[in-house]
Design an enzyme around this catalytic site. Structure first.
Site, PDB file in Angstrom:
ATOM      1  N   GLU A 113      -7.853  -6.600  -4.031  1.00  0.00           N
ATOM      2  CA  GLU A 113      -8.464  -6.132  -2.783  1.00  0.00           C
ATOM      3  C   GLU A 113      -9.608  -7.045  -2.322  1.00  0.00           C
ATOM      4  OE1 GLU A 113      -6.727  -3.637  -0.704  1.00  0.00           O
ATOM      5  OE2 GLU A 113      -6.798  -2.645  -2.641  1.00  0.00           O
ATOM      6  N   ASN A 117      -3.469  -3.640  -2.732  1.00  0.00           N
ATOM      7  CA  ASN A 117      -3.359  -4.753  -1.794  1.00  0.00           C
ATOM      8  C   ASN A 117      -1.981  -5.401  -1.848  1.00  0.00           C
ATOM      9  OD1 ASN A 117      -4.440  -6.038   0.397  1.00  0.00           O
ATOM     10  ND2 ASN A 117      -5.222  -7.757  -0.785  1.00  0.00           N
ATOM     11  N   ASP A 154      -9.356  -8.757   0.934  1.00  0.00           N
ATOM     12  CA  ASP A 154      -9.626  -8.100   2.226  1.00  0.00           C
ATOM     13  C   ASP A 154     -11.015  -8.449   2.770  1.00  0.00           C
ATOM     14  OD1 ASP A 154      -7.185  -6.968   2.572  1.00  0.00           O
ATOM     15  OD2 ASP A 154      -7.756  -4.945   2.002  1.00  0.00           O
ATOM     16  N   THR A 159       0.889  -1.135   0.000  1.00  0.00           N
ATOM     17  CA  THR A 159       0.000   0.000   0.000  1.00  0.00           C
ATOM     18  C   THR A 159       0.930   1.187   0.000  1.00  0.00           C
ATOM     19  OG1 THR A 159      -1.715  -1.239   1.224  1.00  0.00           O
ATOM     20  CG2 THR A 159      -1.741   1.108   1.552  1.00  0.00           C
ATOM     21  N   GLY A 186       1.021  -1.109   5.440  1.00  0.00           N
ATOM     22  CA  GLY A 186       1.406  -2.152   6.391  1.00  0.00           C
ATOM     23  C   GLY A 186       0.283  -3.093   6.770  1.00  0.00           C
TER      24      GLY A 186
HETATM   25  N1  GLY Z   1      -5.411  -3.630   1.343  1.00  0.00           N
HETATM   26  C1  GLY Z   1      -4.962  -3.112   2.551  1.00  0.00           C
HETATM   27  C2  GLY Z   1      -6.035  -2.447   3.347  1.00  0.00           C
HETATM   28  O1  GLY Z   1      -6.952  -1.931   2.767  1.00  0.00           O
HETATM   29  O2  GLY Z   1      -6.013  -2.434   4.539  1.00  0.00           O
END
Ligand code: GLY
Length: 579
Positions: free
Chosen positions: A410, A391, A413, A371, A462
């Site tokens: 993504e 991501n 997630d 990110t 992170g």
């Molecule tokens: N893909 C990392 C976040 O959205 O937390």
């Protein structure tokens, strides 16, 4: 009588001085930018010096980061842009998070036996949500910027066309994702050289990306979401096994959301709202910490309390957080002092609480680790904190031929398997189940801090550790730290599951480490993701405007390759055209 004109002159000089004084107290003496790449910082500065405001610079930086850090963010991804407008104090979060395609469903990544298909939500176009970055840039430029979108996108177009020198970080990340990059010929053609990781200093040119950016500059994303580019994207995604439709792109909208706000010992924290879990978790942790005299505690007690607070906030994240357009997120309760009081009752000072002893929920979403983030303050006091992502490193690794940008992954997630007990008998996080059109839960936490001293703008990449990094940064700021001290601070993290404390070298003293072990904390040193040695994580970008000292400073995390710049903005946007 002779003295009369002189008196009038003195009177007006005094007024002028007072005016200047008030002005000086209201606006920062310098502008500042901190980003994860020197070329992005330079682009932001170029736009500010051309008469743009922080919002124009944010568009420029967003676009350039997508060019020079294709492993972290880009046109095929999403993000959250937290804005503060100095003229009226307006604060808003521009939610450009990806959305699940309409053909997505909760079992999208499960096989016939109901097991998660390894890699299905990570590699290739089936892993990609509908991108929000082009829409967000166009929106920010139109509603908040002063320069034409084409002007703000010009540095990115130039860099994509002329190329940039591949750096060590690019090479490390490309090595880690080499197999996936090689799997897709259109990707390998752009991001590899002769199908191998490009050498240091190799000039990486991206002519297709330059054309796509040029198209967005010309029509504000019309072609991307509704025109020829949309058709090309849908054909390419479907040919690769993905499920995007023209309607998905046509329906994509950014959303303006009220940020999450909380207060900790006189410091206001303003951060990302759902579908990010960041603001809620930060507010919850600060409310819990507010129940203790953490500053007066010995280090071992303080760290113990912080770990216990992290554990509890991440448990709630796993249970309650999701896209608030789809599920009821109890934001007010989760961020209230009354709830925090209840939560901390279970904290024992002599003993770690095993996560298994807390009311069970499913696996917390495994938000990817890659990110990017940037922080901007302009000469008028406008601020932007923005965190963007595709991501995992290089996202899904998939480029639709001819478009030049990587699609995100993504969709990973989301909870791929909510409601189903995992190996430990825990049930899944329903709030973050896959649904058509829903935004996956994020940890991205662009944040402002505001107190008597001044203002801080910060954030970091992170994955799930973003939130605890921002917590540590916020506590540093509250303790009076400058930007550099905030970003260098060695970090530790607990996220409920797995029940371990991850930490960087120097996060606490050897005595505290021993004491934490005695209290039952499982400590796990962060190892280098590149093999061997001791590792680190995060890439924080911070700007601090100390109003009391009338000083601005900025810092880019030494863990990365970014750059911070503090400079006199010679031409403010107001002077440029008075908009
Ligand atoms: N893909 C990392 C976040 O959205 O937390």
């Amino acid at each position: 009588m002779n003295n009369h004109p002189r008196l009038i002159h003195c009177f007006f000089t005094l007024l002028l001085c007072l005016g200047t004084y008030v002005h000086a107290a209201d606006v920062p003496p310098r502008a500042a930018i901190a980003t994860a790449h020197p070329l992005a910082t330079r682009a932001g500065q170029e736009i500010l010096e051309a008469g743009g405001n922080a919002f124009d610079a944010a568009v420029a930086v967003t676009a350039v980061l997508g060019v020079v850090e294709p492993y972290g963010s880009g046109l095929g991804g999403g993000g959250f842009w937290l804005l503060h407008r100095a003229s009226d104090g307006m604060q808003v979060m521009v939610d450009g998070r990806e959305k699940a395609p309409m053909a997505a469903h909760r079992d999208l990544y499960l096989d016939d036996k109901g097991e998660v298909i390894p890699g299905a939500s990570i590699n290739g176009p089936l892993a990609a949500g509908i991108p929000g970055v082009p829409a967000a840039m166009a929106h920010i430029a139109k509603k908040y910027g002063r320069l034409p979108l084409a002007t703000s996108l010009a540095p990115a177009i130039r860099l994509a066309r002329e190329g940039f020198a591949v750096d060590e970080q690019y090479r490390r990340y490309a090595k880690l994702r080499l197999q996936t990059l090689q799997r897709f010929p259109a990707t390998a053609e752009i991001f590899l050289h002769k199908n191998a990781v490009p050498s240091l200093g190799y000039g990486l040119q991206q002519p297709d990306l330059a054309n796509t950016l040029q198209s967005i500059a010309a029509d504000g994303g019309e072609s991307f979401y509704r025109g020829d580019l949309a058709k090309r994207l849908v054909v390419g995604v479907q040919a690769g096994g993905g499920i995007w439709s023209l309607e998905d792109l046509r329906q994509y909208r950014i959303v303006e959301r009220a940020p999450i706000r909380t207060e900790y010992r006189g410091m206001k924290l303003i951060s990302a709202a759902p579908p990010s879990s960041g603001g809620v978790a930060l507010a919850s942790m600060l409310q819990m910490l507010g129940q203790f005299d953490v500053d007066g505690m010995p280090e071992a007690d303080r760290v113990h309390v912080m770990i216990e607070v992290m554990r509890r906030a991440y448990r709630d994240r796993a249970e309650y957080l999701g896209d608030s357009d789809f599920v009821e997120v109890p934001v007010v309760r989760l961020t209230s002092a009354a709830y925090a009081k209840q939560l901390v009752k279970g904290i024992r000072m002599d003993k770690a609480t095993p996560s298994a002893a807390l009311r069970p929920v499913g696996q917390p979403g495994g938000a990817g680790t890659d990110t990017t983030h940037f922080s901007i303050l302009d000469a008028e006091g406008n601020r932007v904190a923005a965190t963007m992502s595709i991501n995992y490193l290089f996202g899904s690794g998939f480029v639709v031929p001819g478009t030049g940008f990587l699609l995100n992954d993504e969709m990973d997630d989301f909870s791929a398997k909510p409601g189903v007990p995992n190996a430990y008998g825990l049930v899944g996080a329903e709030a973050n189940a896959i649904e058509p059109g829903k935004r996956p839960l994020s940890s991205m936490s662009p944040t402002f801090l505001d107190d008597d001293r001044g203002v801080a703008i910060l954030g970091t990449p992170g994955g799930s550790r973003i939130i605890t990094m921002v917590l540590l940064g916020a506590l540093q700021y509250a303790a009076g730290a400058d930007a550099e001290t905030i970003v260098v601070r060695p970090r530790f993290h607990h996220q409920y599951l797995p029940d371990v404390v991850m930490y960087e070298d120097g996060a606490f003293s050897a005595d505290t480490e021993q004491e934490l072990s005695l209290r039952g904390h499982m400590l796990k040193k962060q190892l280098s993701p590149y093999g061997g040695g001791f590792g680190h994580y995060g890439n924080m970008q911070a700007v601090v405007w100390d109003r009391q000292k009338n000083r601005v400073d900025a810092a880019s995390d030494k863990r990365g390759i970014g750059a911070a710049s503090v400079f006199v903005q010679t031409k403010t946007a107001k002077e440029a055209n008075g908009k």
